[in-house]
Design a protein around this motif. Structure first.
Motif, PDB file in Angstrom:
ATOM      1  N   GLU A 122     -35.146  49.184 -63.792  1.00  0.00           N
ATOM      2  CA  GLU A 122     -33.850  49.418 -64.426  1.00  0.00           C
ATOM      3  C   GLU A 122     -32.726  49.140 -63.438  1.00  0.00           C
ATOM      4  O   GLU A 122     -31.676  48.584 -63.800  1.00  0.00           O
ATOM      5  N   LYS A 123     -32.933  49.529 -62.186  1.00  0.00           N
ATOM      6  CA  LYS A 123     -31.931  49.225 -61.158  1.00  0.00           C
ATOM      7  C   LYS A 123     -31.754  47.713 -61.012  1.00  0.00           C
ATOM      8  O   LYS A 123     -30.628  47.209 -60.894  1.00  0.00           O
ATOM      9  N   GLU A 124     -32.886  46.997 -61.019  1.00  0.00           N
ATOM     10  CA  GLU A 124     -32.835  45.541 -60.877  1.00  0.00           C
ATOM     11  C   GLU A 124     -32.149  44.901 -62.081  1.00  0.00           C
ATOM     12  O   GLU A 124     -31.360  43.964 -61.934  1.00  0.00           O
ATOM     13  N   ARG A 125     -32.468  45.403 -63.284  1.00  0.00           N
ATOM     14  CA  ARG A 125     -31.835  44.867 -64.491  1.00  0.00           C
ATOM     15  C   ARG A 125     -30.318  45.070 -64.449  1.00  0.00           C
ATOM     16  O   ARG A 125     -29.542  44.145 -64.737  1.00  0.00           O
ATOM     17  N   ALA A 126     -29.906  46.293 -64.081  1.00  0.00           N
ATOM     18  CA  ALA A 126     -28.484  46.609 -64.055  1.00  0.00           C
ATOM     19  C   ALA A 126     -27.747  45.765 -63.018  1.00  0.00           C
ATOM     20  O   ALA A 126     -26.619  45.318 -63.250  1.00  0.00           O
ATOM     21  N   LYS A 127     -28.423  45.539 -61.885  1.00  0.00           N
ATOM     22  CA  LYS A 127     -27.797  44.715 -60.836  1.00  0.00           C
ATOM     23  C   LYS A 127     -27.631  43.279 -61.310  1.00  0.00           C
ATOM     24  O   LYS A 127     -26.579  42.657 -61.098  1.00  0.00           O
ATOM     25  N   ALA A 128     -28.670  42.768 -61.970  1.00  0.00           N
ATOM     26  CA  ALA A 128     -28.623  41.381 -62.434  1.00  0.00           C
ATOM     27  C   ALA A 128     -27.572  41.192 -63.522  1.00  0.00           C
ATOM     28  O   ALA A 128     -26.925  40.133 -63.606  1.00  0.00           O
ATOM     29  N   GLU A 129     -27.396  42.212 -64.364  1.00  0.00           N
ATOM     30  CA  GLU A 129     -26.453  42.116 -65.482  1.00  0.00           C
ATOM     31  C   GLU A 129     -25.094  42.714 -65.152  1.00  0.00           C
ATOM     32  O   GLU A 129     -24.204  42.725 -66.011  1.00  0.00           O
ATOM     33  N   THR A 131     -24.220  45.857 -64.772  1.00  0.00           N
ATOM     34  CA  THR A 131     -23.955  46.995 -65.649  1.00  0.00           C
ATOM     35  C   THR A 131     -24.439  48.274 -64.969  1.00  0.00           C
ATOM     36  O   THR A 131     -25.112  48.227 -63.929  1.00  0.00           O
ATOM     37  N   GLU A 132     -24.100  49.403 -65.562  1.00  0.00           N
ATOM     38  CA  GLU A 132     -24.555  50.677 -65.026  1.00  0.00           C
ATOM     39  C   GLU A 132     -26.022  50.907 -65.387  1.00  0.00           C
ATOM     40  O   GLU A 132     -26.410  50.716 -66.541  1.00  0.00           O
ATOM     41  N   PRO A 133     -26.847  51.310 -64.416  1.00  0.00           N
ATOM     42  CA  PRO A 133     -28.255  51.595 -64.743  1.00  0.00           C
ATOM     43  C   PRO A 133     -28.373  52.834 -65.624  1.00  0.00           C
ATOM     44  O   PRO A 133     -27.577  53.771 -65.509  1.00  0.00           O
ATOM     45  N   GLN A 134     -29.351  52.836 -66.520  1.00  0.00           N
ATOM     46  CA  GLN A 134     -29.582  53.946 -67.430  1.00  0.00           C
ATOM     47  C   GLN A 134     -30.628  54.898 -66.852  1.00  0.00           C
ATOM     48  O   GLN A 134     -31.763  54.499 -66.590  1.00  0.00           O
ATOM     49  N   ALA A 135     -30.206  56.128 -66.625  1.00  0.00           N
ATOM     50  CA  ALA A 135     -31.132  57.127 -66.077  1.00  0.00           C
ATOM     51  C   ALA A 135     -32.016  57.693 -67.183  1.00  0.00           C
ATOM     52  O   ALA A 135     -31.605  57.808 -68.334  1.00  0.00           O
ATOM     53  N   ILE A 136     -33.233  58.041 -66.822  1.00  0.00           N
ATOM     54  CA  ILE A 136     -34.195  58.620 -67.762  1.00  0.00           C
ATOM     55  C   ILE A 136     -34.311  60.115 -67.478  1.00  0.00           C
ATOM     56  O   ILE A 136     -34.597  60.520 -66.350  1.00  0.00           O
ATOM     57  N   PRO A 137     -34.062  60.957 -68.481  1.00  0.00           N
ATOM     58  CA  PRO A 137     -34.173  62.407 -68.257  1.00  0.00           C
ATOM     59  C   PRO A 137     -35.629  62.854 -68.170  1.00  0.00           C
ATOM     60  O   PRO A 137     -36.502  62.292 -68.829  1.00  0.00           O
ATOM     61  N   PHE A 138     -35.894  63.849 -67.347  1.00  0.00           N
ATOM     62  CA  PHE A 138     -37.229  64.429 -67.266  1.00  0.00           C
ATOM     63  C   PHE A 138     -37.110  65.876 -66.799  1.00  0.00           C
ATOM     64  O   PHE A 138     -36.030  66.331 -66.407  1.00  0.00           O
ATOM     65  N   LEU A 139     -38.200  66.582 -66.881  1.00  0.00           N
ATOM     66  CA  LEU A 139     -38.224  67.982 -66.481  1.00  0.00           C
ATOM     67  C   LEU A 139     -39.056  68.174 -65.226  1.00  0.00           C
ATOM     68  O   LEU A 139     -40.131  67.595 -65.085  1.00  0.00           O
ATOM     69  N   LYS A 140     -38.536  68.985 -64.314  1.00  0.00           N
ATOM     70  CA  LYS A 140     -39.328  69.459 -63.182  1.00  0.00           C
ATOM     71  C   LYS A 140     -39.897  70.817 -63.564  1.00  0.00           C
ATOM     72  O   LYS A 140     -39.228  71.631 -64.192  1.00  0.00           O
ATOM     73  N   ARG A 141     -41.115  71.049 -63.171  1.00  0.00           N
ATOM     74  CA  ARG A 141     -41.799  72.299 -63.493  1.00  0.00           C
ATOM     75  C   ARG A 141     -41.914  73.137 -62.222  1.00  0.00           C
ATOM     76  O   ARG A 141     -42.321  72.630 -61.179  1.00  0.00           O
ATOM     77  N   PHE A 142     -41.532  74.406 -62.309  1.00  0.00           N
ATOM     78  CA  PHE A 142     -41.631  75.323 -61.184  1.00  0.00           C
ATOM     79  C   PHE A 142     -42.303  76.617 -61.632  1.00  0.00           C
ATOM     80  O   PHE A 142     -42.284  76.958 -62.816  1.00  0.00           O
ATOM     81  N   THR A 143     -42.849  77.328 -60.692  1.00  0.00           N
ATOM     82  CA  THR A 143     -43.503  78.604 -60.982  1.00  0.00           C
ATOM     83  C   THR A 143     -42.757  79.730 -60.278  1.00  0.00           C
ATOM     84  O   THR A 143     -42.468  79.633 -59.085  1.00  0.00           O
TER      85      THR A 143
END
Length: 320
Positions: A122-129, A131-143
């Motif tokens: 995604e970083k490479e795509r955004a650099k080539a075009e 544009t701003e790279p699109q971040a992907i949301p995810f969850l970190k798990r903690f105990t």
């Protein structure tokens, strides 16, 4: 209840373990809350039933910071399920850093922290075009572990504040309501928030069997009030019976629970007739409860942000 013209009606963590969590973690938590609702047990009120834990939001005992969003519901659920006496939590390493230790054989409670990452392609795509790279949301798990699962911690971490009597809670609640500056109109037999006029309508206090229920209802409607475009700008487009309407009602319910518990008021379900519509929303979208809890934390923080004004305007002062 919100009127729309047709009807009235981060966890604070200290561990280093983290890995991207896919839909399974969203499903795991959402399924647990759906099961509670199906049994008629509402997650944001059940900790104040049989549990002996003091009112308030769960807190990281090492940092003093309160948990927010979905983690409040997760930790409240653990309090009632396991009968803990308090709302203080620690990671394994934090317990060690405070001179204590988690007892052998104790099982922790999983909380989550939302984060984002940008894949290399995604970083490479955004650099080539360009544009701003699109971040992907995810969850970190903690105990984390409740301090009741630990030995050797400083004594003050185990102690719980004595609950305030209702005669002291009501003046604090009233002062907060007034400090908000909300346009609150008293009269009639319905409680609702009118977005078009930006006002809250409430029945007079004598209409409530218990005076404290006036404030429970008021904080539900003020939960809607925080979503006005001039404040937190939530989506009020849904008509009664729609999923958008149900989502906003869910936010207001949880906002009232977070606000009430902070003030020492036991949360209750103000609109139990919406449970079926909440279930429909949660079954359709396993991230809906995460968004609702996050928005509710922001709304409760917005309301509780008026506490300083409430205290300074009180002739006798109000204890925090």
């Amino acid at each position: 209840m919100r009127r729309n013209g047709k009807h009235s009606a981060s966890g604070e963590v200290g561990g280093k373990r983290s890995e991207p969590q896919r839909a399974s973690l969203y499903c795991e938590i959402t399924d647990r809350i759906i099961a509670d609702l199906e049994r008629g047990s509402v997650p944001w009120v059940k900790p104040w039933g049989a549990a002996k834990a003091g009112l308030g939001l769960p807190k990281n005992a090492a940092t003093g910071r309160f948990y927010s969003g979905i983690n409040i519901l997760i930790l409240w659920g653990a309090v009632i399920e396991r009968g803990y006496a308090g709302q203080n939590w620690l990671t394994f390493r934090q317990a060690l850093s405070l001179g204590g230790a988690v007892r052998k054989g104790e099982h922790g409670t999983t909380i989550v922290h939302a984060d984002r990452f940008i894949p290399k392609n995604e970083k490479e795509r955004a650099k080539a075009e360009d544009t701003e790279p699109q971040a992907i949301p995810f969850l970190k798990r903690f105990t984390v572990f409740n301090v009741a699962q630990c030995d050797g911690l400083p004594a003050h971490l185990y102690s719980q504040p004595e609950p305030l009597p209702e005669r002291q809670i009501i003046p604090q609640a009233e002062a907060l309501v007034r400090a908000s500056g909300a346009d609150i109109r008293i009269g009639g037999d319905r409680a609702f928030y009118m977005p078009s006029g930006d006002f809250v309508q409430l029945p007079p206090q004598p209409a409530f069997f218990d005076q404290i229920n006036y404030y429970r209802t008021c904080f539900h409607e003020l939960g809607h009030w925080t979503g006005h475009p001039s404040r937190l700008a939530r989506d009020f487009s849904g008509i009664f019976g729609s999923k958008a309407y149900a989502r906003e009602e869910l936010v207001a319910e949880i906002t009232a629970a977070f606000t009430c518990s902070t003030l020492g008021i036991e949360p209750t379900v103000r609109h139990a007739d919406y449970i079926a519509s909440w279930l429909e929303v949660l079954r359709e979208d396993n991230r809906a409860i995460f968004r609702a809890a996050s928005l509710a934390s922001k709304a409760a923080d917005f309301l509780l942000g008026f506490q300083a004004d409430a205290e300074s305007n009180s002739p006798e002062g109000i204890a925090a």
